[in-house]
Structure formats: C-alpha cells, structure tokens
Design a protein around this motif. Structure first.
Motif, PDB file in Angstrom:
ATOM      1  N   PHE A  67       0.844  -1.193   0.000  1.00 22.28           N
ATOM      2  CA  PHE A  67       0.000   0.000   0.000  1.00 22.28           C
ATOM      3  C   PHE A  67       0.882   1.247   0.000  1.00 22.28           C
ATOM      4  CE2 PHE A  67      -4.349  -1.464   1.944  1.00 22.28           C
ATOM      5  CZ  PHE A  67      -4.527  -2.328   0.871  1.00 22.28           C
ATOM      6  N   LYS A  68       1.905   1.213   0.824  1.00 24.03           N
ATOM      7  CA  LYS A  68       2.824   2.355   0.910  1.00 24.03           C
ATOM      8  C   LYS A  68       3.606   2.515  -0.385  1.00 24.03           C
ATOM      9  CE  LYS A  68       6.366   4.362   3.924  1.00 24.03           C
ATOM     10  NZ  LYS A  68       7.173   4.166   5.168  1.00 24.03           N
ATOM     11  N   LYS A  69       4.092   1.406  -0.935  1.00 29.94           N
ATOM     12  CA  LYS A  69       4.862   1.429  -2.180  1.00 29.94           C
ATOM     13  C   LYS A  69       4.057   2.025  -3.330  1.00 29.94           C
ATOM     14  CE  LYS A  69       7.320  -1.590  -5.426  1.00 29.94           C
ATOM     15  NZ  LYS A  69       7.763  -2.979  -5.705  1.00 29.94           N
ATOM     16  N   TYR A  70       2.760   1.706  -3.368  1.00 26.85           N
ATOM     17  CA  TYR A  70       1.919   2.165  -4.466  1.00 26.85           C
ATOM     18  C   TYR A  70       1.314   3.543  -4.215  1.00 26.85           C
ATOM     19  CZ  TYR A  70       2.280  -2.762  -5.771  1.00 26.85           C
ATOM     20  OH  TYR A  70       2.745  -4.009  -6.094  1.00 26.85           O
ATOM     21  N   GLY A  71       1.737   4.197  -3.163  1.00 24.51           N
ATOM     22  CA  GLY A  71       1.345   5.590  -2.939  1.00 24.51           C
ATOM     23  C   GLY A  71      -0.030   5.791  -2.343  1.00 24.51           C
ATOM     24  N   LEU A  72      -0.593   4.754  -1.734  1.00 26.30           N
ATOM     25  CA  LEU A  72      -1.878   4.942  -1.058  1.00 26.30           C
ATOM     26  C   LEU A  72      -1.672   5.803   0.180  1.00 26.30           C
ATOM     27  CD1 LEU A  72      -2.513   2.538  -2.955  1.00 26.30           C
ATOM     28  CD2 LEU A  72      -3.958   1.614  -1.147  1.00 26.30           C
ATOM     29  N   LYS A  73      -2.633   6.645   0.457  1.00 27.35           N
ATOM     30  CA  LYS A  73      -2.538   7.541   1.610  1.00 27.35           C
ATOM     31  C   LYS A  73      -3.077   6.875   2.864  1.00 27.35           C
ATOM     32  CE  LYS A  73      -2.987  11.810  -1.102  1.00 27.35           C
ATOM     33  NZ  LYS A  73      -3.757  13.075  -1.271  1.00 27.35           N
ATOM     34  N   VAL A 104      -6.031  -3.432   7.332  1.00 33.26           N
ATOM     35  CA  VAL A 104      -5.015  -2.614   6.661  1.00 33.26           C
ATOM     36  C   VAL A 104      -5.730  -1.740   5.640  1.00 33.26           C
ATOM     37  CG1 VAL A 104      -2.798  -2.615   5.473  1.00 33.26           C
ATOM     38  CG2 VAL A 104      -3.434  -4.570   6.911  1.00 33.26           C
ATOM     39  N   ILE A 105      -5.544  -0.421   5.752  1.00 39.54           N
ATOM     40  CA  ILE A 105      -6.352   0.531   4.978  1.00 39.54           C
ATOM     41  C   ILE A 105      -5.470   1.599   4.333  1.00 39.54           C
ATOM     42  CG2 ILE A 105      -8.299   2.144   5.058  1.00 39.54           C
ATOM     43  CD1 ILE A 105      -9.020   0.870   7.788  1.00 39.54           C
ATOM     44  N   GLY A 106      -5.763   1.911   3.084  1.00 38.80           N
ATOM     45  CA  GLY A 106      -5.131   3.034   2.400  1.00 38.80           C
ATOM     46  C   GLY A 106      -6.091   3.577   1.369  1.00 38.80           C
ATOM     47  N   TYR A 107      -5.873   4.802   0.926  1.00 38.85           N
ATOM     48  CA  TYR A 107      -6.815   5.354  -0.047  1.00 38.85           C
ATOM     49  C   TYR A 107      -6.122   6.197  -1.103  1.00 38.85           C
ATOM     50  CZ  TYR A 107      -6.744  10.068   2.074  1.00 38.85           C
ATOM     51  OH  TYR A 107      -6.369  11.316   2.533  1.00 38.85           O
ATOM     52  N   ILE A 108      -6.810   6.336  -2.215  1.00 41.37           N
ATOM     53  CA  ILE A 108      -6.381   7.207  -3.313  1.00 41.37           C
ATOM     54  C   ILE A 108      -7.441   8.275  -3.480  1.00 41.37           C
ATOM     55  CG2 ILE A 108      -5.983   7.336  -5.803  1.00 41.37           C
ATOM     56  CD1 ILE A 108      -4.925   4.459  -5.644  1.00 41.37           C
ATOM     57  N   GLU A 109      -7.037   9.517  -3.410  1.00 43.58           N
ATOM     58  CA  GLU A 109      -7.993  10.618  -3.486  1.00 43.58           C
ATOM     59  C   GLU A 109      -8.467  10.823  -4.918  1.00 43.58           C
ATOM     60  OE1 GLU A 109      -8.495  15.134  -1.691  1.00 43.58           O
ATOM     61  OE2 GLU A 109      -6.490  14.407  -2.183  1.00 43.58           O
TER      62      GLU A 109
END
Length: 326
Positions: A67-73, A104-109
């Motif tokens: 998630f971090k590698k792919y730029g998720l916030k 585990v959570i990430g988002y793309i604006e």
C-alpha cells in the motif's frame, strides 16, 4: 427514434459511454504478479494467518508495505485500524480469548472537486484458520496442520494488491476516491469488516459502493466469475454484463444473493455492494487449499475484470444510490 431529452435514454447513453471507456482501458495486471503475492501470503511461514498470531501480523505488514509502495494515503497517520476480537482460548498459539489484530487501509484521493468526497471501497480479507483443529472452522478438525488458505483468501488479497499497483502505475485520475482495505477476523464472523463499517474513517453517507473479493483464485474451465449484489446500485447488472465483453470470462451475475463474506457488513449498513468469487471446492477450509491449485492466469483475468469495474464505478456519471435486494 428516442429523443436525447428523454431521461432514460440519456442515462443509457451515459452508461454506454463510461462502460466503453472502462472496457477499452488496457491494464497490465499479470499472472506472475498475482502468483507472487499469493505464494507469499499462503506460504507455511505465515502459519495460516490466524488473528493474533505472528503470521497474521506478518501478512498485514506485507499488505501495508505494498500500500505504501503504491502511494496509497493513510487515514489518521496509519495504515492500520486495530481492533480486538474473541476466540476460543487455546486455538492456534493463543493464550487468551481476546486477541489484537488489524485491518489494513489506504486510499487514493479522487480528482473531481465534488465527487472526490464520495468513496468506493474495494477489499479482501487476509486472515485464515491457522493450524486448524478443534474449535476452529476447519472442515478437517482432526488434522492439526497449517491451513494456508491460498484461495481463501490469499487470492483475494493478491487481486487487491494487483489492482492497487495498476491504479498507481497507470496514473489514472479517478473521479471518486477509492479506499483499499484488507480485513482481518473474517473467518470468525466478518469481525474486521463489521469493525470497519462501525468505525469508518469517512462519513457513512460518503461510502457509495463496496467491492469484495473472497476466493477468486480457482477460475474453472467455463471461465465463470460469480457475483452477488450487482443490483444494489443503478444499472449495476448491465454494467457487469457489459464488462464481460472481451474479458475472457463468463460472468454469472446476481442482482441480490449478496452472500456471506465481508461485503455483507456493508450491505446491512445500507451500502451498495458486489461480492466476487470463482466458486467453492473440496479444499475449502482444509489444509489442502494450497498454492499449487491456484489458477494464476485466471486470477489475473479476474483481477482485470474487477479492476475495470472499479474504474467504471469510480467514474460513474449517475448517482450511486443504494437499492435493497433479497
């Protein structure tokens, strides 16, 4: 000839337009990447990813890394949403009936000034039954052995990571924001998704559709991808049918039949959903659900299909309203 002023005709034209854009969007999701993620998550060193164990935490860390590698916030400065759950004491190297685990959570604006305040959730649970045994959900309780869960649900997480990478790599600008989430505690009763829905990082009204992948790694010879809940948002059935064109798949689409995986937590909260899977098999919830039975080419095809659905729904021209089924 229909008038372009007819609301239904206009909606149809819009639908055809955004569907054709989604279908024609080429993506580079491949079987090798799907295999890499599934192999790691279903390896013996994960020891079946039972909540509260080192293997479960290592699986969460793996998802977080990508998630971090792919730029998720992050939400609130972390990719983790920690929670506690109850298990039967003694199951899997567990000394207490209360264990800590995490979603585990990430988002793309999103890119649209208004629609970026609406969210599409795409998810898959990463936990499984550990070593199985008495008191677990194993179908072979008499056998104490690592339940690797290559299909259930390392496959769903593999698809999730493939899609996160593709969104990142393609640089595509989606109108709505997208939340990627990998749940823990699914096997114990959808506990991770229930916790997420009850502790959303955004307003509940802003969450428009949830796409869930649970067991998508065993595509059959008929190339059937099954889904429930396609009728829970406007023109969902038509969209999923259209996305089947030139996909290499034969979608089996249900308006309702929402099913029993994590998306049910969202459906019960009045949020539109689609749950995807490639069907049951004799290895379900046994130590035999292993990597050598996964159809990786099929997994890539399924990931591409769901990716195109994600893109289409994130850019949906119509209002995404909840439609109750069943």
């Amino acid at each position: 000839m229909q008038s372009s002023q007819n609301p239904k005709f206009r909606a149809l034209l819009i639908s055809i337009l955004f569907v054709s854009v989604a279908i024609n969007a080429q993506n580079s999701i491949d079987a090798q990447t799907f295999y890499k993620h599934d192999k790691y998550l279903s390896s013996d060193k994960m020891e079946g990813r039972f909540p509260g164990t080192k293997g479960n935490n290592n699986a969460a860390a793996y998802v977080k890394k990508y998630f971090k590698k792919y730029g998720l916030k992050e939400f609130n400065g972390s990719y983790y949403q920690s929670f506690k759950l109850f298990v039967k004491e003694g199951i899997n190297k567990v000394k207490s009936d209360t264990v800590a685990t995490q979603n585990v959570i990430g988002y793309i604006e999103g890119s649209d000034p208004n629609l970026k305040n609406e969210f599409i959730v795409i998810g898959a649970h990463y936990d499984h039954w550990g070593w199985g045994g008495k008191g677990s959900g194993s179908k072979k309780k008499e056998v104490i052995a690592i339940h690797n869960g290559a299909d259930d649900n390392a496959s769903g997480v593999s698809a999730l990571l493939c899609m996160a990478e593709e969104v990142s790599k393609s640089g595509i600008k989606l109108k709505r924001s997208v939340i990627f989430v990998s749940f823990s505690g699914e096997e114990e009763g959808l506990l991770g998704s229930k916790y997420f829905v009850n502790h959303l990082p955004v307003k509940k009204e802003a969450v428009k559709v949830m796409l869930n992948m649970d067991m998508v790694g065993r595509l059959n010879t008929e190339k059937q991808i099954y889904m429930g809940g396609a009728g829970t948002f406007p023109d969902g059935i038509e969209l999923m049918k259209k996305l089947g064109d030139n996909s290499g798949l034969n979608p089996v689409i249900h308006a309702g039949e929402v099913g029993g995986s994590d998306h049910i937590s969202f459906y019960k909260a009045g949020i539109s959903v689609i749950g995807f899977h490639t069907g049951g098999h004799p290895q379900y919830h046994t130590p035999d659900d292993d990597i050598d039975l996964i159809n990786f080419e099929g997994g890539a095809l399924v990931s591409k299909y769901i990716y195109n659905a994600l893109i289409a729904i994130a850019d949906y021209e119509q209002d995404l309203k909840f439609i109750k089924q069943d």
